[in-house]
Design a protein around this motif. Structure first.
Motif, PDB file in Angstrom:
ATOM      1  N   ALA A 143       0.831  -1.207   0.000  1.00 42.15           N
ATOM      2  CA  ALA A 143       0.000   0.000   0.000  1.00 42.15           C
ATOM      3  C   ALA A 143       0.864   1.254   0.000  1.00 42.15           C
ATOM      4  CB  ALA A 143      -0.934  -0.005   1.207  1.00 42.15           C
ATOM      5  N   LEU A 144       1.928   1.226   0.776  1.00 38.83           N
ATOM      6  CA  LEU A 144       2.835   2.371   0.826  1.00 38.83           C
ATOM      7  C   LEU A 144       3.502   2.578  -0.534  1.00 38.83           C
ATOM      8  CD1 LEU A 144       4.142   4.551   2.621  1.00 38.83           C
ATOM      9  CD2 LEU A 144       5.830   2.855   3.296  1.00 38.83           C
ATOM     10  N   ALA A 145       3.943   1.494  -1.150  1.00 40.52           N
ATOM     11  CA  ALA A 145       4.593   1.584  -2.458  1.00 40.52           C
ATOM     12  C   ALA A 145       3.620   2.074  -3.532  1.00 40.52           C
ATOM     13  CB  ALA A 145       5.167   0.224  -2.850  1.00 40.52           C
ATOM     14  N   LYS A 146       2.376   1.617  -3.450  1.00 44.03           N
ATOM     15  CA  LYS A 146       1.379   2.063  -4.424  1.00 44.03           C
ATOM     16  C   LYS A 146       1.072   3.547  -4.245  1.00 44.03           C
ATOM     17  CE  LYS A 146      -3.239   1.040  -6.151  1.00 44.03           C
ATOM     18  NZ  LYS A 146      -4.448   0.251  -5.957  1.00 44.03           N
ATOM     19  N   GLY A 147       0.985   3.976  -2.997  1.00 40.67           N
ATOM     20  CA  GLY A 147       0.674   5.366  -2.719  1.00 40.67           C
ATOM     21  C   GLY A 147       1.820   6.323  -3.015  1.00 40.67           C
ATOM     22  N   ASN A 148       3.051   5.822  -2.892  1.00 38.65           N
ATOM     23  CA  ASN A 148       4.230   6.653  -3.160  1.00 38.65           C
ATOM     24  C   ASN A 148       5.353   5.750  -3.674  1.00 38.65           C
ATOM     25  OD1 ASN A 148       6.467   8.313  -3.161  1.00 38.65           O
ATOM     26  ND2 ASN A 148       5.924   9.351  -1.266  1.00 38.65           N
ATOM     27  N   PRO A 149       5.360   5.457  -4.970  1.00 44.41           N
ATOM     28  CA  PRO A 149       6.346   4.539  -5.549  1.00 44.41           C
ATOM     29  C   PRO A 149       7.798   4.947  -5.296  1.00 44.41           C
ATOM     30  CG  PRO A 149       4.618   5.042  -7.146  1.00 44.41           C
ATOM     31  CD  PRO A 149       4.417   5.952  -5.981  1.00 44.41           C
ATOM     32  N   LYS A 150       8.043   6.230  -5.134  1.00 39.85           N
ATOM     33  CA  LYS A 150       9.418   6.696  -4.906  1.00 39.85           C
ATOM     34  C   LYS A 150       9.978   6.156  -3.589  1.00 39.85           C
ATOM     35  CE  LYS A 150      10.213   9.255  -8.522  1.00 39.85           C
ATOM     36  NZ  LYS A 150      11.251   8.903  -9.467  1.00 39.85           N
ATOM     37  N   ILE A 151       9.108   5.955  -2.592  1.00 39.37           N
ATOM     38  CA  ILE A 151       9.567   5.389  -1.324  1.00 39.37           C
ATOM     39  C   ILE A 151      10.107   3.983  -1.563  1.00 39.37           C
ATOM     40  CG2 ILE A 151       8.804   4.509   0.923  1.00 39.37           C
ATOM     41  CD1 ILE A 151       6.935   6.919   1.088  1.00 39.37           C
ATOM     42  N   MET A 152       9.364   3.162  -2.302  1.00 39.79           N
ATOM     43  CA  MET A 152       9.814   1.799  -2.575  1.00 39.79           C
ATOM     44  C   MET A 152      11.090   1.805  -3.403  1.00 39.79           C
ATOM     45  SD  MET A 152       9.549  -1.356  -2.005  1.00 39.79           S
ATOM     46  CE  MET A 152       7.958  -1.568  -1.243  1.00 39.79           C
ATOM     47  N   GLU A 153      11.159   2.687  -4.375  1.00 37.09           N
ATOM     48  CA  GLU A 153      12.382   2.796  -5.177  1.00 37.09           C
ATOM     49  C   GLU A 153      13.579   3.127  -4.290  1.00 37.09           C
ATOM     50  OE1 GLU A 153      11.815   5.552  -8.439  1.00 37.09           O
ATOM     51  OE2 GLU A 153       9.910   4.594  -8.973  1.00 37.09           O
ATOM     52  N   GLY A 154      13.384   4.044  -3.358  1.00 37.26           N
ATOM     53  CA  GLY A 154      14.467   4.430  -2.448  1.00 37.26           C
ATOM     54  C   GLY A 154      14.921   3.280  -1.573  1.00 37.26           C
ATOM     55  N   ILE A 155      13.969   2.535  -1.031  1.00 40.61           N
ATOM     56  CA  ILE A 155      14.306   1.379  -0.192  1.00 40.61           C
ATOM     57  C   ILE A 155      15.065   0.338  -1.009  1.00 40.61           C
ATOM     58  CG2 ILE A 155      13.269  -0.602   1.014  1.00 40.61           C
ATOM     59  CD1 ILE A 155      13.340   1.936   2.693  1.00 40.61           C
ATOM     60  N   GLN A 156      14.623   0.116  -2.248  1.00 44.20           N
ATOM     61  CA  GLN A 156      15.301  -0.858  -3.104  1.00 44.20           C
ATOM     62  C   GLN A 156      16.727  -0.423  -3.414  1.00 44.20           C
ATOM     63  OE1 GLN A 156      12.301  -1.030  -6.191  1.00 44.20           O
ATOM     64  NE2 GLN A 156      11.403  -2.891  -5.329  1.00 44.20           N
ATOM     65  N   VAL A 157      16.956   0.880  -3.564  1.00 42.58           N
ATOM     66  CA  VAL A 157      18.308   1.396  -3.798  1.00 42.58           C
ATOM     67  C   VAL A 157      19.184   1.136  -2.572  1.00 42.58           C
ATOM     68  CG1 VAL A 157      19.677   3.513  -4.098  1.00 42.58           C
ATOM     69  CG2 VAL A 157      17.671   3.104  -5.533  1.00 42.58           C
ATOM     70  N   PHE A 158      18.647   1.423  -1.382  1.00 43.57           N
ATOM     71  CA  PHE A 158      19.406   1.149  -0.156  1.00 43.57           C
ATOM     72  C   PHE A 158      19.742  -0.331  -0.040  1.00 43.57           C
ATOM     73  CE2 PHE A 158      17.736   5.146   1.907  1.00 43.57           C
ATOM     74  CZ  PHE A 158      18.992   5.688   2.168  1.00 43.57           C
ATOM     75  N   ASP A 159      18.761  -1.183  -0.296  1.00 41.60           N
ATOM     76  CA  ASP A 159      18.955  -2.617  -0.185  1.00 41.60           C
ATOM     77  C   ASP A 159      20.025  -3.103  -1.164  1.00 41.60           C
ATOM     78  OD1 ASP A 159      18.191  -5.165   0.994  1.00 41.60           O
ATOM     79  OD2 ASP A 159      17.333  -5.634  -0.976  1.00 41.60           O
ATOM     80  N   ALA A 160      19.950  -2.648  -2.402  1.00 44.18           N
ATOM     81  CA  ALA A 160      20.934  -3.044  -3.422  1.00 44.18           C
ATOM     82  C   ALA A 160      22.322  -2.527  -3.080  1.00 44.18           C
ATOM     83  CB  ALA A 160      20.497  -2.545  -4.799  1.00 44.18           C
ATOM     84  N   ALA A 161      22.400  -1.336  -2.489  1.00 43.84           N
ATOM     85  CA  ALA A 161      23.701  -0.754  -2.137  1.00 43.84           C
ATOM     86  C   ALA A 161      24.416  -1.604  -1.100  1.00 43.84           C
ATOM     87  CB  ALA A 161      23.527   0.676  -1.631  1.00 43.84           C
ATOM     88  N   GLY A 162      23.658  -2.278  -0.244  1.00 40.89           N
ATOM     89  CA  GLY A 162      24.270  -3.123   0.777  1.00 40.89           C
ATOM     90  C   GLY A 162      24.950  -4.352   0.215  1.00 40.89           C
ATOM     91  N   ALA A 163      24.616  -4.721  -1.000  1.00 39.05           N
ATOM     92  CA  ALA A 163      25.185  -5.919  -1.613  1.00 39.05           C
ATOM     93  C   ALA A 163      26.029  -5.600  -2.838  1.00 39.05           C
ATOM     94  CB  ALA A 163      24.053  -6.866  -2.017  1.00 39.05           C
TER      95      ALA A 163
END
Length: 113
Positions: A18-38
């Motif tokens: 629901a959060l990602a649907k309401g504000n896709p940029k939030i999910m994109e940001g989290i995915q960037v952080f997650d990918a940066a860790g690996a």
């Protein structure tokens, strides 16, 4: 303490959606952080999940516990490896990490069934 870890994880996934649907940029940001860790690839997924669980015991985040316990199981982590990682967190964060490590162990055992 009894927590419905599977229910918590399912609710969290719905809430994240629901959060990602309401504000896709939030999910994109989290995915960037997650990918940066690996990004370097020096640690395998199992090791990263065990680290995440050790950190979750010190940040006291139940949703983090559920998400990363499931990730650790899927990455092939054993209960023994988890106990060792939690031992490091407890050594560094003492009492609070001890309490939340028991939550993590409960989540891991519940989600492994």
């Amino acid at each position: 303490m009894t927590t419905d870890w599977k229910g918590l994880l399912g609710d969290a996934m719905k809430d994240f959606g629901a959060l990602a649907k309401g504000n896709p940029k939030i999910m994109e940001g989290i995915q960037v952080f997650d990918a940066a860790g690996a990004v370097h690839g020096a640690l395998d997924a199992k090791t990263r999940e065990l680290i995440a669980l050790a950190v979750a015991s010190t940040t006291r985040c139940d949703t983090c516990i559920a998400v990363h316990a499931k990730g650790a199981i899927e990455a092939g982590a054993s209960r023994e490896e988890l106990l060792e990682a939690l031992g490091v967190a407890i050594g560094l964060n003492a009492g609070a990490a001890f309490v939340y490590s028991s939550h993590i162990l409960s989540a891991f055992d519940s989600l492994a069934k």
